[in-house]
Design an enzyme around this catalytic site. Structure first.
Site, PDB file in Angstrom:
ATOM      1  N   ILE A  81      33.648  46.884  30.114  1.00 48.93           N
ATOM      2  CA  ILE A  81      33.609  46.964  31.571  1.00 48.93           C
ATOM      3  C   ILE A  81      34.259  45.718  32.168  1.00 48.93           C
ATOM      4  CG2 ILE A  81      32.170  47.411  33.587  1.00 48.93           C
ATOM      5  CD1 ILE A  81      31.861  49.600  31.521  1.00 48.93           C
ATOM      6  N   HIS A 136      36.592  45.869  44.874  1.00 47.81           N
ATOM      7  CA  HIS A 136      37.984  46.273  45.033  1.00 47.81           C
ATOM      8  C   HIS A 136      38.123  47.434  45.995  1.00 47.81           C
ATOM      9  CE1 HIS A 136      39.786  43.457  42.316  1.00 47.81           C
ATOM     10  NE2 HIS A 136      38.807  43.668  41.463  1.00 47.81           N
TER      11      HIS A 136
END
Lengths: 420, 481
Positions: B334, B49
């Site tokens: 996560i 990202h």
């Protein structure tokens, strides 16, 4: 690594299955001298080698042969014609000026040249992903052709209780094959309201072994996290959507897909050859030449056939024309464009020449009874039944074709009533 | 007796393993699957990202941008594919425009470089196949793509070469406290460790509960992804994000690092931590959403589909902390941007260990890079010639769809691939349009030869997923003719 390969050929045939073998023989018969067949497998014959059932050759040899026997007839002729074969070799690329990059363990990296190239790479099977069958992704899900290779070439079985989605010929043949091996075949399930394979295979492989064929049915869910455990089956509505309210489950450990074949045109696509979306293969002229001069196509890479005899016939012709071009001969250009009309799924070749007899292969979209096949407004032929799974072969003489010089010729099928 | 045992060989466990392998500690990793990366990581979308997505004040927000900047070097050292293709977050409704503006501000304030607002003209120029109804797009050039499983394989190989002991197929069954140490039981023996790092992903709360360190719970959120034929390669050249919803980043168009385009994922909260099934509704949702942003993409172009499960904690943020049990650390929950954050999470955890009395002395011989697997498909003609000349197994194509040679498969097997999926995810054999129709038996032959086992013992992804049976395994039916 010694490189004893010659570099220049008159005709290079890509693929040593039934199409490639016949094309090479055709090329030899038409007088080409240096002919090379390149095949990625360890021996030529293609998928025929794993088709150990009989039923091949009824048209071409007028006798019934097994797949390997049928292939061997061609292999023998290829050997006695002294045609060079490069097996276990892979064509990486073909350039528009007909340079061919090949790699093989034995010969390393080869750059070859040809005056004409025949594409005969065959086809591959459609897979689960193509129809997005929901469910888990356990082992035990594979195409019917892979199962056939396991059973007939590797001597192992894909599983014990087997379901088959799709009534393609390979699926039906594998249903029988697995019964003979002691497996149970819980059923063949077909999305369409009609069988997708040859009638003779339905009779000989399913009916004779009491294997149920469920039409208008699909697999709606695959259960089992490691190995297939169960399937949810559902009838489909007329727009092929599963009706989950009427679904039922069946226990099995294996699911084979036999849901159609796709011509393997990766090399053709890179050559930017014009393709026909209806067949998934190249567009070809009456000489089986693609839109790229000097490149010919035949067999299942051109359009998927049902029987190998037609592949051999078509490919032999393609090989002849390829040789003629390599020898510097030119046929007159085509003067008739052929295009599919009412209830025609596809037809090959895409253009015709009125100077000689022309062979056309076509398929209908929907099954029809008492059908009239019309070509333009001059030629008609009656058929008792026509089904999508059985390709139609037509021969048109010059005296018919002459009427259509310069025209866009439309082929269509009409009928008083639909078969279903 | 180990100084540190990592439980779980996903991207987090693998990143921790490599980072810890820099130091003089006796280190082991226990993984329940037959190979690392075979859980959530295998099905991750593979997006690094851009750095501006996650909100400030969260661990996600803290790690996204810093993690982003580490991947380029990691990819070089560990020889996996990495492409900085950038991202376009698009707005198709007026009310979405403010979201884009806010996101840009959030990114700018964090130092994310290159953020730029594009109007329709620029969008059409750069991405002509996107819908013409897009009002604006936020371009983030720092976004990249990788293959998450390749990253796992690279990280673990590097850790192994620096002393990590890897135990796959070792599910943790129980953990006992024995004075200052832990005793970890698996079906294949027990292990003792001073420190446990719990990176067990979807099962992290279960593992924590084994020592009474369960301060959180994990719930799975399913995502279905659909991989498209190479024919559609290049239909978009950036990652395409819609304006997100409350629960998910939405359905993305992902030009994968290998070329093919992928669309997905869905976001569906479920209960079953092993439910990796795909569905009619998932496919319908994905393609309905994608058609809005890129009308040229159709479900007919699918070559395969799969589902993955995100490990979601109730706080919706990463949980990275000491547990109430001394020397037991949870690295849990996560989810996105977990892959991006993984390398920073690893250093963060190591700093935490250092603060908690683990003496960490750097090894003198630590080697940061690995040789990495050969990639025939990516070689130039000249390199291909040289490769074949050196090793004739490069002249043998095994997988024709993805152009994978025997040499690469043998390399993968030598470096840990034990299953068909293990080979597939290392070298791409069987990942292409024929989906293994042609190469499966060849791969089985190579695996069988390497391990000297019969074909019937070869599995897709571990025991219970055998590919075939022997003829004599058939149990005859009683009522057989």
């Amino acid at each position: 690594m010694k490189n004893q390969m010659r570099k220049n050929y008159s005709v290079i045939v890509v693929g040593g299955g039934p199409a490639g073998l016949a094309a090479a023989l055709g090329a030899r018969q038409a007088g080409a001298e240096r002919i090379l067949i390149i095949d990625r497998e360890v021996e030529t014959g293609g998928i025929l080698n794993q088709c150990i059932h009989s039923g091949f050759g009824l048209h071409y040899f007028k006798e019934e042969l097994t797949g390997p026997e049928y292939a061997e007839r061609f292999n023998q002729q290829v050997r006695s014609d002294k045609i060079t074969i490069l097996t276990d070799s892979y064509v990486l690329n073909i350039t528009p000026d007909l340079k061919i990059e090949v790699i093989s363990k034995k010969h390393g990296y080869l750059n070859l040249r040809a005056k004409a190239v025949v594409l005969a790479m065959g086809c591959r099977e459609r897979t689960r992903g193509a129809i997005r069958t929901p469910g888990f992704r356990p082992s035990g899900v594979m195409t019917a052709g892979l199962a056939q290779k396991m059973v007939n070439m590797k001597g192992v079985l894909p599983g014990q209780r087997v379901a088959i989605l799709g009534s393609g010929d390979i699926g039906m043949i594998m249903a029988r094959r697995l019964i003979l091996e002691g497996c149970q075949v819980v059923g063949v399930f077909e999305l369409h309201p009609f069988s997708s394979g040859l009638t003779r295979n339905k009779v000989q492989c399913l009916d004779d072994f009491d294997i149920p064929l469920h039409l208008s049915t699909t697999v709606a869910f695959i259960h089992g996290r490691k190995r297939v455990e169960r399937l949810t089956l559902a009838p489909v509505t007329t727009d092929y959507k599963p009706d989950l309210k009427q679904s039922w489950d069946i226990q099995c450990d294996t699911l084979l897909f036999s849901i159609g074949l796709i011509p393997e045109n990766e090399l053709s696509a890179r050559l930017r050859i014009k393709m026909d979306p209806a067949t998934g293969g190249p567009q070809v002229s009456s000489t089986m030449e693609t839109s790229l001069p000097g490149v010919f196509a035949c067999g299942n890479v051109l359009h998927v056939h049902d029987i190998v005899d037609f592949v051999s016939e078509e490919s032999h012709r393609a090989g002849r024309y390829a040789a003629e071009l390599a020898l510097g001969m030119r046929r007159p250009g085509d003067n008739i464009t052929l295009y599919p009309g009412e209830n025609i799924a596809s037809c090959t070749p895409h253009s015709l020449s009125s100077d000689r007899e022309q062979t056309i292969y076509l398929r209908v979209k929907q099954p029809v009874k008492d059908a009239t096949l019309k070509i333009g407004n001059r030629y008609e032929q009656k058929f008792r039944t026509l089904v999508p799974s059985e390709m139609v072969k037509l021969s048109l003489p010059p005296k018919v074709l002459n009427h259509f010089f310069g025209e866009q010729l439309r082929i269509e099928v009409s009928s008083e009533e639909g078969a279903q | 007796m180990y100084d540190v045992i990592i439980v779980g060989g996903g991207i987090i466990g693998c990143a921790l393993a490599r980072e810890l392998s820099r130091y003089n500690v006796r280190l082991a990793l226990l993984e329940k699957e037959v190979e690392v990366g075979f859980g959530t990581s295998k099905t991750n979308s593979g997006i690094i990202h851009a750095g501006h997505h996650s909100p400030p004040g969260t661990l996600k927000g803290q790690f996204e941008w810093s993690g982003n900047q580490l991947w380029g070097d990691l990819a070089k050292e560990l020889k996996f594919g990495f492409k900085h293709i950038g991202e376009l977050l698009i707005a198709q409704k007026r009310e979405d425009l403010q979201y884009l503006e806010n996101l840009k501000k959030q990114g700018d304030s964090r130092g994310v470089t290159g953020l730029e607002m594009w109007g329709p003209k620029r969008i059409q120029k750069e991405e002509p196949n996107l819908s013409h109804t897009i009002l604006k797009a936020l371009h983030a050039p720092t976004a990249a793509v990788i293959n998450p499983y390749e990253a796992c394989f690279g990280l673990i190989e590097c850790a192994k070469q620096n002393g990590l002991e890897l135990f796959c197929d070792h599910p943790v069954q129980s953990i006992k406290r024995e004075r200052d140490n832990f005793s970890i039981a698996t079906p294949r023996g027990s292990f003792r460790a001073r420190i446990i790092l719990n990176a067990a992903g979807l099962f992290a709360d279960h593992v924590a509960a084994m020592v009474g360190a369960k301060t959180f719970s994990i719930s799975p959120r399913k995502g279905e992804e659909y991989l498209l034929d190479r024919r559609l390669q290049g239909i978009v050249t950036h990652l395409i994000f819609p304006t997100p919803t409350a629960t998910s980043k939405g359905v993305l168009i992902i030009p994968t690092v290998d070329g093919p385009t992928m669309v997905g994922p869905t976001a569906e909260d479920i209960d079953d931590r092993e439910d990796l099934s795909t569905s009619y509704s998932g496919a319908a949702d994905v393609f309905a959403a994608v058609r809005k942003t890129c009308p040229a993409i159709s479900e007919r172009d699918t070559i395969t589909e799969f589902a993955g499960l995100r490990a979601v904690s109730e706080s919706n943020d990463f949980i990275i902390k000491r547990s109430p049990v001394k020397n037991f650390y949870n690295i849990a929950g996560i989810q996105s941007p977990g892959l991006t954050a993984a390398p920073v999470i690893a250093t963060y955890v190591i700093n935490m260990l250092r603060d908690n009395d683990l003496s960490l002395v750097k090894k003198q011989t630590w080697k940061a890079d690995i040789d990495g697997p050969p990639r025939f498909a990516a070689m130039s003609p000249k390199d291909r010639k040289a490769a074949i000349h050196k090793d004739s197994a490069f002249g043998q194509i095994v997988c024709r769809c993805e152009l994978v040679t025997e040499a690469e498969v043998l390399y993968a097997i030598k470096h840990g691939a034990r299953t068909l999926d293990g080979v597939k995810f290392r070298v791409r054999a069987g990942m292409g349009r024929c989906q293994g129709g042609f190469c499966t038996t060849r791969l089985m032959d190579l695996l069988a030869q390497a391990d000297e086992i019969p074909l019937s013992e070869i599995t897709k992804r571990g025991k219970g997923s055998e590919i075939c049976i022997q003829r004599h395994d058939i149990i005859p039916k009683k009522d057989d003719r």
